[in-house]
Every structure is written in C-alpha cells, then in structure tokens.
Design a protein around this motif. Sequence first.
Motif, PDB file in Angstrom:
ATOM      1  N   ASP A   1       0.826  -1.206   0.000  1.00  0.00           N
ATOM      2  CA  ASP A   1       0.000   0.000   0.000  1.00  0.00           C
ATOM      3  C   ASP A   1       0.862   1.258   0.000  1.00  0.00           C
ATOM      4  O   ASP A   1       0.604   2.204  -0.739  1.00  0.00           O
ATOM      5  CB  ASP A   1      -0.971   0.002   1.178  1.00  0.00           C
ATOM      6  CG  ASP A   1      -0.282  -0.049   2.533  1.00  0.00           C
ATOM      7  OD1 ASP A   1       0.702  -0.809   2.690  1.00  0.00           O
ATOM      8  OD2 ASP A   1      -0.722   0.669   3.443  1.00  0.00           O
TER       9      ASP A   1
ATOM     10  N   ARG B   1      -8.252   6.545  -0.472  1.00  0.00           N
ATOM     11  CA  ARG B   1      -7.021   7.217  -0.036  1.00  0.00           C
ATOM     12  C   ARG B   1      -5.806   6.299  -0.185  1.00  0.00           C
ATOM     13  O   ARG B   1      -4.724   6.620   0.272  1.00  0.00           O
ATOM     14  CB  ARG B   1      -7.160   7.689   1.409  1.00  0.00           C
ATOM     15  CG  ARG B   1      -8.206   8.789   1.577  1.00  0.00           C
ATOM     16  CD  ARG B   1      -8.281   9.320   3.000  1.00  0.00           C
ATOM     17  NE  ARG B   1      -8.211   8.310   4.042  1.00  0.00           N
ATOM     18  CZ  ARG B   1      -9.243   7.647   4.572  1.00  0.00           C
ATOM     19  NH1 ARG B   1     -10.467   7.886   4.141  1.00  0.00           N
ATOM     20  NH2 ARG B   1      -9.070   6.745   5.518  1.00  0.00           N
ATOM     21  N   LEU B   2      -6.027   5.144  -0.817  1.00  0.00           N
ATOM     22  CA  LEU B   2      -5.003   4.131  -1.040  1.00  0.00           C
ATOM     23  C   LEU B   2      -4.457   3.565   0.272  1.00  0.00           C
ATOM     24  O   LEU B   2      -3.303   3.187   0.381  1.00  0.00           O
ATOM     25  CB  LEU B   2      -3.860   4.672  -1.924  1.00  0.00           C
ATOM     26  CG  LEU B   2      -4.285   5.156  -3.309  1.00  0.00           C
ATOM     27  CD1 LEU B   2      -3.090   5.705  -4.070  1.00  0.00           C
ATOM     28  CD2 LEU B   2      -4.973   4.052  -4.106  1.00  0.00           C
ATOM     29  N   LYS B   3      -5.327   3.485   1.248  1.00  0.00           N
ATOM     30  CA  LYS B   3      -5.024   2.846   2.529  1.00  0.00           C
ATOM     31  C   LYS B   3      -5.662   1.463   2.529  1.00  0.00           C
ATOM     32  O   LYS B   3      -6.672   1.230   1.861  1.00  0.00           O
ATOM     33  CB  LYS B   3      -5.576   3.663   3.707  1.00  0.00           C
ATOM     34  CG  LYS B   3      -5.032   5.067   3.788  1.00  0.00           C
ATOM     35  CD  LYS B   3      -3.642   5.072   4.357  1.00  0.00           C
ATOM     36  CE  LYS B   3      -3.196   6.499   4.605  1.00  0.00           C
ATOM     37  NZ  LYS B   3      -1.961   6.543   5.362  1.00  0.00           N
TER      38      LYS B   3
ATOM     39  N   ARG C   1       1.074   4.110  -2.991  1.00  0.00           N
ATOM     40  CA  ARG C   1       0.862   5.533  -2.709  1.00  0.00           C
ATOM     41  C   ARG C   1       2.061   6.371  -3.156  1.00  0.00           C
ATOM     42  O   ARG C   1       1.902   7.416  -3.779  1.00  0.00           O
ATOM     43  CB  ARG C   1       0.607   5.768  -1.217  1.00  0.00           C
ATOM     44  CG  ARG C   1      -0.772   5.402  -0.751  1.00  0.00           C
ATOM     45  CD  ARG C   1      -1.073   5.918   0.652  1.00  0.00           C
ATOM     46  NE  ARG C   1      -0.116   5.488   1.654  1.00  0.00           N
ATOM     47  CZ  ARG C   1      -0.171   4.323   2.305  1.00  0.00           C
ATOM     48  NH1 ARG C   1      -1.150   3.471   2.059  1.00  0.00           N
ATOM     49  NH2 ARG C   1       0.732   4.013   3.215  1.00  0.00           N
TER      50      ARG C   1
END
Length: 87
Positions: free
Chosen positions: A18, A70-72, A22
Amino acid sequence: RVGRAANGGLASAIVGMDQMVRQMHADTSADLPAVFRMASLTPAERVGLQRKIGSLEAGKRADVLLLNRRLKVGGVVVGGRLLHQAD
C-alpha cells in the motif's frame, strides 16, 4: 528507503505494498491502473510466475490487497478468503 538482503543485494520488502503504491502514484505521472500493474503483474512477470499470480484471472491465486480511495488498506484477501477488513 533502500533495504538490503543478507547477501547485500537490494530488497524492496521493507514497506507494505500500500505504501509503495501511494508513493509511486504521488511521485510519478503514472495513473492508478499502471501503478497497480507495476506493483502486481510486473514483479510476477519478472520472476516467471505470471501464470499463477499478479492479476485477477480465473485459475490464479486469489491474494488481493484491497485499498480505499485514499489508497489505505481496506482489506486483505488470501486464497480467496477475506482475512482482514478495515473498520
């Protein structure tokens, strides 16, 4: 960051996928589909495992990192089973 394996070679697994996604998305002009490919299918191709892993296709291992907007991390699927889902 740069990690080193015991033999002195470069190792990239010191951060999670992750975070790598990001970072690549933030630092380059690559769109998300390209970044996801770089993080999944490209490494599988480099080691000759693209027939088993690296993309979502029938017959391949169903290991998936689910990311939110949020690319979490939103969830983790291993072998087709949801092992973790974020709140």
